[in-house]
Design a protein around this motif. Sequence first.
Motif: not given
Length: 123
Positions: A4-7, A23-28, A93-94
């Motif tokens: 299970k993956l989710m950007e 990065l100009i914001s968090d990447y989750i 996986e990503i």
Amino acid sequence: MEVKLMEMSKLLVKDLMNGKFELISDYIYQIENYVIKVPKSFVTDYASIPRIFRAIVLPYGKHSGASVVHDYLYSKGCELNIERKKADKIFLEILKEEGVNPILARLMYIAVRCFGKTRYKIK
């Protein structure tokens, strides 16, 4: 077994004009039971593609998100304590999730398995 993956956020960066991006914001990204939060201000070079191969694959593209997550998991700033082999599997996986050509995804995975050891958790 399906992974299970989710950007969970968009990848937003500022070009530092030296082959690196901030990065100009968090990447989750959520994968399995991990929520990987790459923090704002993290600096990446996306995929570390040797210049000789850049005619075939650029450092950024469909694989950008996977590359940023992988760079973070390899970094000394990552507090998730994910082993290198697991970090490389997450990368693969990503790559698949991002729609990277399966052959290219496999080659990129093999490259990090073969050559990534020297960059893992650099002190």
